[in-house]
Design an enzyme around this catalytic site. Sequence first.
Site, PDB file in Angstrom:
ATOM      1  N   ASP A 136       0.743  -1.149  -0.066  1.00 40.99           N
ATOM      2  CA  ASP A 136       0.168  -0.054  -0.113  1.00 40.99           C
ATOM      3  C   ASP A 136       0.917   1.136   0.096  1.00 40.99           C
ATOM      4  O   ASP A 136       2.117   1.299   0.582  1.00 40.99           O
ATOM      5  CB  ASP A 136      -0.959   0.197   1.205  1.00 40.99           C
ATOM      6  N   GLU A 181       0.063  -1.101   6.366  1.00 37.67           N
ATOM      7  CA  GLU A 181       1.024  -0.345   6.982  1.00 37.67           C
ATOM      8  C   GLU A 181       0.773   1.235   6.995  1.00 37.67           C
ATOM      9  O   GLU A 181       0.720   2.071   7.828  1.00 37.67           O
ATOM     10  CB  GLU A 181       2.526  -0.402   6.365  1.00 37.67           C
ATOM     11  N   GLU A 182       0.159   1.851   5.680  1.00 40.85           N
ATOM     12  CA  GLU A 182      -0.300   3.226   5.752  1.00 40.85           C
ATOM     13  C   GLU A 182      -1.307   3.364   6.551  1.00 40.85           C
ATOM     14  O   GLU A 182      -1.293   4.961   6.985  1.00 40.85           O
ATOM     15  CB  GLU A 182      -0.256   3.542   4.405  1.00 40.85           C
TER      16      GLU A 182
END
Length: 424
Positions: free
Chosen positions: A90, A154-155
């Site tokens: 991502d 993760e974002e």
Amino acid sequence: MATKQQLLQAVAENQDQLLTLLDRLTSFETTSPPARNTIAIQKFIVEQLATAGFETKQTPFYQGDELVSGQKAGSDPERYHSLLLNGHVDVATIDRDSWDTDPFKLTRQGDVLLGRGVSDMKGGMASFLYVFSLLHQLGIELPGDLRFQSVVGEEAGEAGTKTLLKNGETADFAVVGDTSNMNFQGQGGVITGWITLKSPHIYHDGNRAAMISTGGGLKAANMIEKMVVVIQALEKLERYWGITKHYPGFAPGIDTINPAYIEGGLHPAYIPSEAKLWITVHFYPDENVDDITKAVEEQVIAAAKADPWLRDNLPTFSWGGDSLLADKGEVFPSLELDSDHPGMQTLEQSYTEVAGHAPTISMSPSVSDSGWFGYYHIPAVDFGPGTMEQAHSDNESLSFQQLLEYTRVIAAFIFDWCHLKGDQ
């Protein structure tokens, strides 16, 4: 079987393959938010892994997203070290009007590569896949297991890496290829939390005079106003932490408590009977989530008990979460580096051999999924190409020479570590 030097030579000679991989990864529009858009890129990665001789597994995540794991089994895994490489697919959201080029098409301008995610962190992912392909093309058989995780979330603070590690995926050492400008980095941690104040009764705003005036007689309170007590308590604790805490590699005052978002009230004709404060707490690598949240709660409760109304209506707390998007909460555990671990020492040797100088060992000013490896007691380091200044930026860029050097280091380290016996 090809030697390590032949592998490194192949990295340099076939670099067009690296650029082709990065271009393909960049073309997938995996921005988060909105997220829920990674099925296609993960399918592509599964195909790349299978072609390179990996066994793969796909783990359902949120609808429209999935997690991918891969393993290239070693020839003698009982005696030789295993390695896990981790990265996320991502990327940060974009404002297309702020870009000079198409953000989802890799553009090269001399040494500069432009495209969303090239620094954070599709550059690192392209390096991994490129090395896997070369290992297969050269017929290099590793004694130790080589494992890989392509994660999502993760974002947005979503627990993709946590999910796989919680399911039992592990290794003797792990490298998270996130943005570190080729430094070996640990990190502090971060956790979000909600502090809620709630009145047992709801009142019309016509009762305000009776609540605040001498002789009014109504024992009640406005929750938005009472949240000031909480915020002041947090400010005092933050200042105390800044004075009393420190950690090598960090400037003083990194332990912070940010009141990030507040909501409360029903309507202008009502006294607010509930208010919620969303906070973000950063902490040092040698601290843990449980101790940090306990300290915050104790500080706020003590302040509430000193207030004549709040002492009978104490705040409540809700910490963390698996997604900023789905449940408005996140946790990134901290990661301490163990410079004496054989994995760190071998990586340092591989880096020095390729780069001609020792690596810089530091602490990240941000957070990544690397902390989850520390949380699950897997020795790890964050080590990737790209700079923090470019991550999330308009016209995001990456030095091609840095990417190529990073790929050579990773190739050397995979070869060295997976050829090292477990008792060394």
